[in-house]
Structure formats: structure tokens, C-alpha cells
Write a protein that holds these residues in place. Structure first.
Motif, PDB file in Angstrom:
ATOM      1  N   GLY A  20       0.831  -1.248  -0.297  1.00  0.00           N
ATOM      2  CA  GLY A  20      -0.307   0.190   0.242  1.00  0.00           C
ATOM      3  C   GLY A  20       0.581   1.478   0.293  1.00  0.00           C
ATOM      4  O   GLY A  20      -0.047   2.100  -0.269  1.00  0.00           O
ATOM      5  N   GLY A  21       2.599   1.037  -0.010  1.00  0.00           N
ATOM      6  CA  GLY A  21       2.921   2.219   0.268  1.00  0.00           C
ATOM      7  C   GLY A  21       4.325   2.243   0.678  1.00  0.00           C
ATOM      8  O   GLY A  21       4.587   1.001   0.724  1.00  0.00           O
ATOM      9  N   VAL A  22       4.817   2.781   0.706  1.00  0.00           N
ATOM     10  CA  VAL A  22       6.753   3.174   1.159  1.00  0.00           C
ATOM     11  C   VAL A  22       6.487   4.012   2.505  1.00  0.00           C
ATOM     12  O   VAL A  22       6.367   5.036   1.912  1.00  0.00           O
ATOM     13  N   ASP A  23       7.247   3.956   3.255  1.00  0.00           N
ATOM     14  CA  ASP A  23       7.790   4.371   4.749  1.00  0.00           C
ATOM     15  C   ASP A  23       8.712   5.158   4.558  1.00  0.00           C
ATOM     16  O   ASP A  23       9.398   5.855   4.862  1.00  0.00           O
ATOM     17  N   ASP A  70       5.784  23.264   7.287  1.00  0.00           N
ATOM     18  CA  ASP A  70       4.655  23.707   6.190  1.00  0.00           C
ATOM     19  C   ASP A  70       3.542  23.127   6.719  1.00  0.00           C
ATOM     20  O   ASP A  70       2.292  23.834   6.974  1.00  0.00           O
ATOM     21  N   SER A  71       3.684  21.804   7.183  1.00  0.00           N
ATOM     22  CA  SER A  71       3.037  21.100   8.038  1.00  0.00           C
ATOM     23  C   SER A  71       2.317  20.955   9.175  1.00  0.00           C
ATOM     24  O   SER A  71       1.726  20.558   9.823  1.00  0.00           O
ATOM     25  N   ASN A  72       3.451  22.113   9.724  1.00  0.00           N
ATOM     26  CA  ASN A  72       3.416  21.623  11.067  1.00  0.00           C
ATOM     27  C   ASN A  72       3.411  20.484  11.952  1.00  0.00           C
ATOM     28  O   ASN A  72       2.623  19.646  12.896  1.00  0.00           O
ATOM     29  N   GLY A  73       4.074  19.790  11.137  1.00  0.00           N
ATOM     30  CA  GLY A  73       4.799  18.586  11.742  1.00  0.00           C
ATOM     31  C   GLY A  73       3.567  17.168  11.363  1.00  0.00           C
ATOM     32  O   GLY A  73       4.785  16.185  11.530  1.00  0.00           O
ATOM     33  N   GLU A  74       3.049  17.186  11.033  1.00  0.00           N
ATOM     34  CA  GLU A  74       2.231  16.449   9.963  1.00  0.00           C
ATOM     35  C   GLU A  74       2.565  15.536   8.850  1.00  0.00           C
ATOM     36  O   GLU A  74       2.346  14.034   8.653  1.00  0.00           O
ATOM     37  N   GLN A  75       3.029  16.530   8.275  1.00  0.00           N
ATOM     38  CA  GLN A  75       3.501  15.261   6.822  1.00  0.00           C
ATOM     39  C   GLN A  75       5.463  16.066   7.367  1.00  0.00           C
ATOM     40  O   GLN A  75       5.934  16.832   7.493  1.00  0.00           O
ATOM     41  N   VAL A  76       6.713  14.941   7.061  1.00  0.00           N
ATOM     42  CA  VAL A  76       8.052  14.537   7.244  1.00  0.00           C
ATOM     43  C   VAL A  76       9.132  14.869   6.801  1.00  0.00           C
ATOM     44  O   VAL A  76       8.341  13.032   5.684  1.00  0.00           O
ATOM     45  N   ILE A  77       9.998  14.938   5.856  1.00  0.00           N
ATOM     46  CA  ILE A  77      10.379  14.409   4.603  1.00  0.00           C
ATOM     47  C   ILE A  77      12.189  14.793   5.814  1.00  0.00           C
ATOM     48  O   ILE A  77      12.620  15.488   6.040  1.00  0.00           O
ATOM     49  N   ARG A  78      12.243  13.160   6.236  1.00  0.00           N
ATOM     50  CA  ARG A  78      13.765  13.630   6.797  1.00  0.00           C
ATOM     51  C   ARG A  78      14.264  12.543   5.743  1.00  0.00           C
ATOM     52  O   ARG A  78      14.196  11.182   5.399  1.00  0.00           O
ATOM     53  N   VAL A  79      16.433  12.950   5.529  1.00  0.00           N
ATOM     54  CA  VAL A  79      17.551  12.151   4.512  1.00  0.00           C
ATOM     55  C   VAL A  79      18.189  12.829   5.784  1.00  0.00           C
ATOM     56  O   VAL A  79      18.522  13.139   5.808  1.00  0.00           O
ATOM     57  N   ASN A  80      19.220  11.311   5.981  1.00  0.00           N
ATOM     58  CA  ASN A  80      20.184  11.024   6.740  1.00  0.00           C
ATOM     59  C   ASN A  80      20.661   9.381   6.506  1.00  0.00           C
ATOM     60  O   ASN A  80      20.690   8.959   5.279  1.00  0.00           O
ATOM     61  N   ASN A 120       9.832  12.824  -4.249  1.00  0.00           N
ATOM     62  CA  ASN A 120       8.519  13.645  -5.432  1.00  0.00           C
ATOM     63  C   ASN A 120       7.094  12.365  -5.038  1.00  0.00           C
ATOM     64  O   ASN A 120       5.835  13.042  -4.898  1.00  0.00           O
ATOM     65  N   TYR A 121       7.273  11.202  -4.605  1.00  0.00           N
ATOM     66  CA  TYR A 121       6.080  10.086  -4.311  1.00  0.00           C
ATOM     67  C   TYR A 121       5.803  10.628  -2.618  1.00  0.00           C
ATOM     68  O   TYR A 121       4.351  10.689  -2.953  1.00  0.00           O
ATOM     69  N   ALA A 122       6.320  10.916  -1.989  1.00  0.00           N
ATOM     70  CA  ALA A 122       5.597  11.809  -0.748  1.00  0.00           C
ATOM     71  C   ALA A 122       4.703  13.075  -1.172  1.00  0.00           C
ATOM     72  O   ALA A 122       3.916  13.490   0.085  1.00  0.00           O
ATOM     73  N   ILE A 123       5.805  14.059  -2.011  1.00  0.00           N
ATOM     74  CA  ILE A 123       4.891  15.165  -1.778  1.00  0.00           C
ATOM     75  C   ILE A 123       3.310  14.893  -2.824  1.00  0.00           C
ATOM     76  O   ILE A 123       3.157  15.567  -2.355  1.00  0.00           O
ATOM     77  N   GLU A 124       3.395  14.167  -3.995  1.00  0.00           N
ATOM     78  CA  GLU A 124       2.904  13.331  -4.289  1.00  0.00           C
ATOM     79  C   GLU A 124       1.612  13.300  -3.892  1.00  0.00           C
ATOM     80  O   GLU A 124       0.109  13.213  -3.390  1.00  0.00           O
ATOM     81  N   ASN A 125       1.730  12.772  -2.797  1.00  0.00           N
ATOM     82  CA  ASN A 125       1.028  11.627  -1.800  1.00  0.00           C
ATOM     83  C   ASN A 125       0.673  12.620  -0.746  1.00  0.00           C
ATOM     84  O   ASN A 125      -0.149  11.285   0.312  1.00  0.00           O
ATOM     85  N   ASP A 126       0.776  13.676   0.047  1.00  0.00           N
ATOM     86  CA  ASP A 126       0.923  14.350   0.725  1.00  0.00           C
ATOM     87  C   ASP A 126       1.522  13.046   2.700  1.00  0.00           C
ATOM     88  O   ASP A 126       0.597  12.922   3.235  1.00  0.00           O
ATOM     89  N   ARG A 127       2.578  12.399   1.649  1.00  0.00           N
ATOM     90  CA  ARG A 127       2.991  11.210   2.651  1.00  0.00           C
ATOM     91  C   ARG A 127       4.343  11.724   3.310  1.00  0.00           C
ATOM     92  O   ARG A 127       4.948  12.456   2.517  1.00  0.00           O
ATOM     93  N   SER A 128       4.886  11.472   4.685  1.00  0.00           N
ATOM     94  CA  SER A 128       6.235  11.332   5.288  1.00  0.00           C
ATOM     95  C   SER A 128       6.789   9.896   4.573  1.00  0.00           C
ATOM     96  O   SER A 128       6.247   9.788   3.969  1.00  0.00           O
ATOM     97  N   MET A 129       8.063  11.146   4.157  1.00  0.00           N
ATOM     98  CA  MET A 129       9.153  10.120   3.604  1.00  0.00           C
ATOM     99  C   MET A 129      10.585   9.829   4.709  1.00  0.00           C
ATOM    100  O   MET A 129      10.730  11.329   5.011  1.00  0.00           O
ATOM    101  N   ASN A 130      10.713   9.279   5.038  1.00  0.00           N
ATOM    102  CA  ASN A 130      12.017   8.962   5.652  1.00  0.00           C
ATOM    103  C   ASN A 130      13.284   7.938   4.396  1.00  0.00           C
ATOM    104  O   ASN A 130      13.080   6.576   4.119  1.00  0.00           O
ATOM    105  N   VAL A 131      14.012   8.557   3.941  1.00  0.00           N
ATOM    106  CA  VAL A 131      15.063   8.475   2.709  1.00  0.00           C
ATOM    107  C   VAL A 131      16.573   7.625   3.995  1.00  0.00           C
ATOM    108  O   VAL A 131      17.158   9.395   4.634  1.00  0.00           O
TER     109      VAL A 131
END
Length: 295
Positions: free
Chosen positions: A109-112, A207-217, A154-165
Motif C-alpha cells: 500500500g505504500g512506502v514509509d 509547512d505542515s506543522n509536523g504532520e508531513q515529514v521528509i527526513r534524509v540521513n 516526489n512520491y511523498a510530495i505528490e501523495n501528501d505522505r511522510s518519507m524517511n530516506v
């Protein structure tokens, strides 16, 4: 263990062996779903996945790419409890990364969490490095990381999801390593990419008040006792020379690296960390002949 990881889905490139396999095991033990990407080690990939899929226990994968599809179908027959699938894909290509994303969406159903783990190193005196060997290492260690991270953002932004890379870098992202010029350059660059993306897309959280988070580490391991290194460390002199450069006095274990990956995957544990690289090297990057007051 991190309670927020249970039920989430991770894609791990190069997950059939070594550090990728260790991270896959840890994520599965955390209760996550995992897409196990492999390039050529289909047997190891299927054996790992089968341990977490009751319907596929005992299923062997030795006959090529079509067999991995059959494995996934077998694992899913029960309709309940599938935790891991195996997917052959070339992570150096846009098509390969899309294949992994599509598999995660179709099965889970998706990727986190997306772990850019696949890597390659070729030793050679720099003046003898062929352009083909240079391009191979840059392609896997840097271009593949860029494609995967870019597509997941891109996937996270287009689908309003959080993403952890999470990017598997190396202690050689800050320590030059003679006779490994292409590898070292690729790791320097991969960590620079992580720093750039962490800074650039941190604004999503604000911008999302923490509801959507994109982190890259990134994770930057030193000498780790992977299967490949076990063969090298069978040379007693090489092993002892390596250990002599590590202040903590030993090589690291795969499970220790996997624990850092789980830490970074968990928003509960590391939600305020982005754009950074965690060294797990026993102090190798800071050890020197001056360590004990010599010189």
C-alpha cells in the motif's frame, strides 16, 4: 525496539546480503514490511523473506527472475501475514527504482522508509582505474542514491505522505582512501547529497506543522564484519592492522549498523534529525598516531 515502526513499509536496496540483509532482518523484527531488493543473489533474498512468510517457508529461489515473482505469489497465497517480498531491480536506473516503488505499493500500500544500501567498491591504483570501473562505482554509489531519494521525495510530495530516506554511506565520506578513488569520491558526494536534501526538504515539516515529514540521513560505517570483510579479515595481518587503527579495538558487527538504521527509521527516536550522517566506526575517523600523546 521502536513501537512506531510496526506496520510501516521499507524498501531496502541491495538487501540480499551484508549490511542490507542485516537491516532487513532488524526492520522485519520490528514488525515492518520489507521489499528486499537484490541484483543477483536471489537465493539469499528468498531465504531471508521466507523466514517471515509462513506460506513460503521452504520455497527455493534458484531459477532466475521469474522465480522471485513465483515466490511473492506463494508468500501472498494465505492473504494474511505476508511481511517480505523479493524484487530484482537495477537501482542505477529510473526503471529499476520505479519497479521497487510499484512493488511496495502493490503489496503493502505504500512506502514509509527507503534505504539506499546497494554499493560497490573496486580497488585499483588511481592511475590505473578504467573509466568503466569509475562509472560503475559512481553509478551504484551515487546515481542510484540520487534516483531513489529524488523519486521518494516526489512520491511523498505528490501523495501528501511522510518519507524517511536512509543512505548507506561510509567512513570514507570524510577519510580519503588510497587505491579506492572512485568509491571514496562517490561516498563523499552521497553524504553531501544527504546534507543538501535534508536542508532542502526540512521545510516540509514546518509547512505542515509536523504532520508531513521528509527526513534524509546517512549512516557511515567503518570496518564492519560483513561476509565480504570476513574473507578479507581471514588474513591475520590485515585484520590486526585494521584493528590497530580503531580506537575501540575491534571491528563492528552488522547488527550494530542495523540498530542505527532502526533508530533513524523511527520518528519517535530520531524525528528531530535530518541532513546528517552518523559515524559507526569505533572512532576510526578520529584515531591517529597522536591519540596517546605521541608525536
Amino acid at each position: 525496539m521502536y513501537s512506531d515502526l510496526k506496520g510501516k513499509t521499507a524498501v531496502i536496496t541491495g538487501a540480499a546480503t551484508g549490511l542490507g540483509q542485516g537491516i532487513a532482518k532488524r526492520f522485519l523484527d520490528e514488525g515492518m514490511n520489507v521489499v528486499i531488493n537484490y541484483h543477483s543473489h536471489i537465493g539469499e533474498a528468498c531465504n531471508l523473506a521466507a523466514k517471515y512468510n509462513d506460506a513460503a517457508i521452504g520455497f527455493g529461489c534458484d531459477d532466475g527472475q521469474d522465480t522471485s515473482d513465483a515466490f511473492n505469489e506463494t508468500a501472498e497465497k494465505e492473504g494474511e501475514g505476508i511481511r517480505a517480498i523479493v524484487v530484482q531491480a537495477d537501482i542505477c536506473t529510473e526503471e529499476g527504482n520505479k519497479k521497487l516503488l510499484d512493488a511496495a505499493i502493490d503489496h503493502f500500500g505504500g512506502v514509509d522508509v527507503w534505504v539506499c544500501n546497494a554499493g560497490i567498491e573496486i580497488q585499483s591504483p588511481t592511475h590505473k582505474v578504467t573509466l568503466d570501473d569509475w562509472n560503475k562505482q559512481i553509478s551504484v554509489n551515487l546515481t542510484g542514491v540520487f534516483i531513489g531519494a529524488r523519486d521518494m521525495i516526489n512520491y511523498a510530495i505528490e501523495n501528501d505522505r511522510s518519507m524517511n530516506v536512509i543512505v548507506m554511506s561510509s567512513c570514507h565520506d570524510h577519510i580519503p582512501w588510497g587505491t579506492y578513488a572512485a568509491y571514496t569520491c562517490s561516498k563523499f558526494a552521497a553524504t553531501a547529497l544527504v546534507q543538501t536534501l535534508g536542508s532542502e526538504y526540512g521545510y516540509v515539516s514546518a509547512d505542515s506543522n509536523g504532520e508531513q515529514v521528509i527526513r534524509v540521513n546517512a549512516i557511515s560505517p567503518g570496518a564492519i564484519n560483513t561476509p565480504i570483510n570476513e574473507q578479507r579479515f581471514a588474513n591475520k595481518d590485515l585484520y590486526e592492522n585494521t584493528v590497530s587503527m580503531i580506537p575501540i579495538g575491534r571491528v563492528g558487527g552488522v547488527a550494530e549498523v542495523a540498530s542505527i538504521a532502526a533508530f533513524l527509521a523511527s520518528n519517535e527516536a530520531s524525528g528531530y534529525i535530518t541532513g546528517t550522517s552518523i559515524n559507526i566506526d569505533g572512532g576510526l575517523g578520529y584515531g591517529s598516531c597522536f591519540a596517546n600523546g605521541e608525536g
